[in-house]
Scaffold this active site. Structure first.
Site, PDB file in Angstrom:
ATOM      1  N   GLY A 195       0.811  -1.207   0.000  1.00  0.00           N
ATOM      2  CA  GLY A 195       0.000   0.000   0.000  1.00  0.00           C
ATOM      3  C   GLY A 195       0.846   1.260   0.000  1.00  0.00           C
ATOM      4  O   GLY A 195       1.963   1.287  -0.520  1.00  0.00           O
ATOM      5  N   SER A 196       0.308   2.291   0.664  1.00  0.00           N
ATOM      6  CA  SER A 196       0.851   3.642   0.495  1.00  0.00           C
ATOM      7  C   SER A 196       2.311   3.824   0.892  1.00  0.00           C
ATOM      8  O   SER A 196       2.936   4.795   0.459  1.00  0.00           O
ATOM      9  CB  SER A 196       0.009   4.631   1.278  1.00  0.00           C
ATOM     10  OG  SER A 196      -1.313   4.574   0.810  1.00  0.00           O
ATOM     11  N   ILE A 197       2.861   2.950   1.748  1.00  0.00           N
ATOM     12  CA  ILE A 197       4.270   3.170   2.080  1.00  0.00           C
ATOM     13  C   ILE A 197       5.137   3.026   0.827  1.00  0.00           C
ATOM     14  O   ILE A 197       6.255   3.515   0.773  1.00  0.00           O
ATOM     15  CB  ILE A 197       4.790   2.246   3.219  1.00  0.00           C
ATOM     16  CG1 ILE A 197       4.643   0.773   2.875  1.00  0.00           C
ATOM     17  CG2 ILE A 197       4.097   2.552   4.525  1.00  0.00           C
ATOM     18  CD1 ILE A 197       5.273  -0.154   3.925  1.00  0.00           C
ATOM     19  N   LYS A 235       4.656   4.582  -1.768  1.00  0.00           N
ATOM     20  CA  LYS A 235       4.752   5.895  -2.420  1.00  0.00           C
ATOM     21  C   LYS A 235       6.112   6.538  -2.164  1.00  0.00           C
ATOM     22  O   LYS A 235       6.530   7.427  -2.903  1.00  0.00           O
ATOM     23  CB  LYS A 235       3.625   6.807  -1.924  1.00  0.00           C
ATOM     24  CG  LYS A 235       2.264   6.387  -2.478  1.00  0.00           C
ATOM     25  CD  LYS A 235       1.129   7.131  -1.837  1.00  0.00           C
ATOM     26  CE  LYS A 235      -0.200   6.516  -2.294  1.00  0.00           C
ATOM     27  NZ  LYS A 235      -1.312   6.880  -1.410  1.00  0.00           N
TER      28      LYS A 235
END
Lengths: 579, 114
Positions: free
Chosen positions: A303-305, A307
């Site tokens: 997920g977002s980590i 990014k």
């Protein structure tokens, strides 16, 4: 004349010089011409005899030396080493020399039933010392009078052994066998692994020791001391990590939790824990699927980590700079897929805003601007597309999309569609913040300079700087606010991923994670905390996203470990005057 | 003279051989005793090593962080160190004596809180 010839032939021993002279006078020739052919066999025989005796004495003398010293010590060393040869595993120590695994000799009790005088008496006495023995079964075993050997109990403690010895029973005997002991139990189980009944390493460092045993570890060295193996783990830090994770499991009722703390320069794994873990003395437990190490054996869509990687890629390849703007006002529609933001701002965002608001749309567009080919190359450079290998062996290989499309690049941009192992991701993050040097994680003690020497440059120092600043900014005013451990300048990124079930994402089953670095002005350590299916804590109304759980765990963790790892907390100026 | 010398050498050699036989026997006997001693010492050493290994493992079990933490909470009442408890020597050097005392007092106060 004739007489002298006779002398020659018979070989009379000619000793006296007078006789020699007389002889030579007789023949009328100088004695050495006349005499030499005569004397050589005479004296030669003497010399031969003397040489023979001399050799005989030399041999005796040598044999004397031989028997006196050398031979007997040879047999003694042979006997000693055969005693200790079985205990060949080195002790495993943590980075400060604390004992994590060692061999202890345990006694195994066996009996010779044909020698036993009174079976009932023996059963009585043994069951008082070893209460867990079954009296009935034992007496049945010991009554087999025709058998010479039965096991009674293996792996006795030294105390029990002494007690049994003091009973003075006839027909009992002990044999000794080494047993691996892990004094800290579950605490380091995943990194260390365990050994089977034959003392062979199964998993973790133990298996690695077996693999390199021939190279590094002689059976017993000259001083008879056991060799040691130093791992990179810090026992104290490991304890704090495990404790925080187990607290988190209780507070957020998570199914599982895992965490890694790694030195960004040396690549040493300072602590690594995955709950539930196992007791290394219990092999069955170690093989249970839910107890497998999530950090090296599990791969996840993080997920977002992710990014962090996407942003670094966009900045480093020049596809974007820190002021670039991405329109996140509308969801991206590509074929049947829609990419939308969870907390959409509904407006164009610059790189900083994309990062701190964790915009999926923005990150997808960022990745799209880099393009599929460069995206793949960048991830490959960070070791995120192939299975990682450390001392613990081959880790679980990442799950890479078979057909890498433009959509794949966009979704991977915000952390979906590519599953990697947490340790792999930690290593990649470390490389992004440490000035841009890719460092391979290690479980052996390694100095920072050695770690740097083994690393290779993957991104520009300037990009690395920008990433540090973005991470810090996100903790100061973004989604990671609750991760701030006062004084330690934590920088980090939240990741809340929905778990995919049968090809669909389930919004009620989350995998929350928080990747952080500290101190962010000169990163020394990367910390990853992951919770599997956390629920909202008691009294907490909001959705259990990473910012409300993993970030909180991180703050508590770093405030405890920071100073222990030698990071000096920066304090606000102490207001002394007037107080 | 040569006969005498030869006889003399022979006697010396005989005596030497005789004494060497005695010496050899003595040495062998002695070395057997010593080697028995070495073996028994080696066994003792091995036993001590085994005991040390057990004691080390026990010690390590007793000082495992989880237990020490529990005991320290129960008996010592220490809490985790806070950033306010760190001061740099450069910062201390900038203070006058009164402030120094206050600063040190503050550090020790926050330690003995609770």
């Amino acid at each position: 004349m004739v007489a002298s010839v006779t002398v020659k032939v018979t070989g009379d021993i000619v000793f006296s010089r007078q006789k020699e002279k007389a002889l030579s006078r007789q023949s009328g020739q100088p004695f050495f011409i006349r005499y030499r052919p005569v004397i050589i066999p005479e004296q030669g025989r003497l010399f031969l005899a003397m040489a023979g005796f001399f050799l005989f004495f030399v041999v005796i003398a040598m044999r004397l030396v031989d028997l006196g010293g050398v031979q007997s010590t040879g047999t003694v060393t042979a006997r000693i080493s055969s005693v200790s040869e079985v205990i060949a595993r080195p002790d495993i120590l943590d980075r400060d020399g604390n004992l994590l695994a060692t061999d202890v000799k345990t006694a195994a009790l066996h009996a010779n039933p044909s020698q036993i005088l009174d079976v009932d008496d023996m059963v009585d006495k043994l069951t008082t010392v070893l209460p867990d023995l079954n009296a009935e079964q034992l007496s049945k075993k010991l009554n087999k009078k025709n058998s010479q050997f039965v096991w009674i109990k293996r792996r006795l403690t030294p105390k029990d052994e002494a007690k049994i010895l003091s009973l003075g029973l006839v027909g009992l005997d002990f044999s000794h066998e080494p047993q691996r002991a892990y004094p800290v139990g579950n605490l380091t189980s995943h990194a260390l692994g365990y050994v089977d009944i034959d003392n062979k390493g199964r998993g973790g460092i133990e298996r690695y020791i077996d693999k390199i045993a021939g190279v590094y570890f002689p059976k017993v060295n000259k001083a008879g001391l056991k060799p040691v193996f130093e791992v990179s783990i810090d026992l104290g830090i490991q304890h704090i990590l495990r404790q925080e994770l187990s607290k988190a499991i209780n507070i957020y009722r998570a199914k599982a939790a895992s965490g890694i703390i790694m030195d960004v320069t040396s690549g040493e794994v300072i602590a690594m824990s995955s709950l539930p873990d196992f007791n290394p003395h219990n092999q069955k437990e170690a093989l249970e699927k839910k107890r497998l190490d999530r950090n090296t054996n599990g791969v996840f869509e993080l997920g977002s980590i992710f990014k962090v990687v996407t942003t670094a890629m966009a900045l480093d390849t020049g596809a974007a700079n820190i002021n670039s703007v991405f329109d996140a006002s509308k969801p991206i529609v590509l074929g049947n897929s829609r990419i939308r933001d969870y907390h959409g701002k509904g407006r164009p965002l610059n790189v900083e805003e994309v990062f701190i608001y964790s915009s999926n749309i923005g990150s997808a567009k960022m990745a799209d601007q880099v393009g599929v080919a460069r995206h793949k190359a960048f991830l490959k450079k960070l070791g995120l597309l192939t299975a990682m290998e450390t001392e613990l062996g081959h880790h679980q290989a990442p799950i890479v999309p078979k057909n890498w499309t433009r959509l794949s690049t966009m979704t991977i941009g915000f952390g979906h569609g590519l599953s990697v192992s947490p340790l792999q991701f930690v290593a990649a993050t470390a490389s992004l913040v440490n000035g841009g040097y890719y460092v391979t994680p290690t479980f052996r003690k390694r100095s920072r300079s050695d770690g740097r020497a083994l690393a290779h440059k993957v991104i520009k120092s300037a990009t690395s700087n920008e990433i540090r600043q973005l991470l810090r900014l996100n903790v100061v005013k973004g989604t990671g606010r609750r991760a701030d451990a006062p004084g330690y300048r934590v920088g980090g990124k939240t990741g809340t991923a929905e778990k995919s079930e049968n090809g669909r994402y389930n919004e009620n089953k989350l995998l929350t994670s928080f990747i952080s670095v500290f101190p962010s002005d000169d990163p020394a350590y990367v910390v990853l905390v992951m919770l599997d299916e956390p629920k909202s804590a008691a009294g907490q109304k909001s959705r259990p996203t990473a910012g409300t759980n993993a970030a909180v765990v991180t703050a508590s963790l770093i405030s405890q470990i920071g100073s222990k790892l030698g990071v000096i907390p920066q304090q606000k100026s102490l207001a002394l005057s007037g107080k | 003279m040569s006969y005498i010398m030869l006889r003399f050498i022979n006697i010396i050699l005989l005596v030497a051989m005789g004494s060497m036989i005695v010496l050899l026997y003595q040495l062998k006997y002695e070395s057997r005793l010593l080697s028995e001693k070495v073996v028994s010492l080696a066994h003792d050493i091995q036993k001590e090593r085994d005991d040390i290994a057990v004691l080390k493992a026990e010690w390590s079990f007793l000082v495992r962080p989880e237990r020490i933490e529990r005991l320290s909470k129960k008996h010592l009442g220490f809490t985790a160190i806070t950033p306010e408890q760190f001061v740099t020597s450069e910062w201390l050097a900038t203070l006058n004596n009164g402030d120094k005392r206050a600063a040190l007092g503050r550090v020790s106060n926050s330690k003995s809180d609770r």
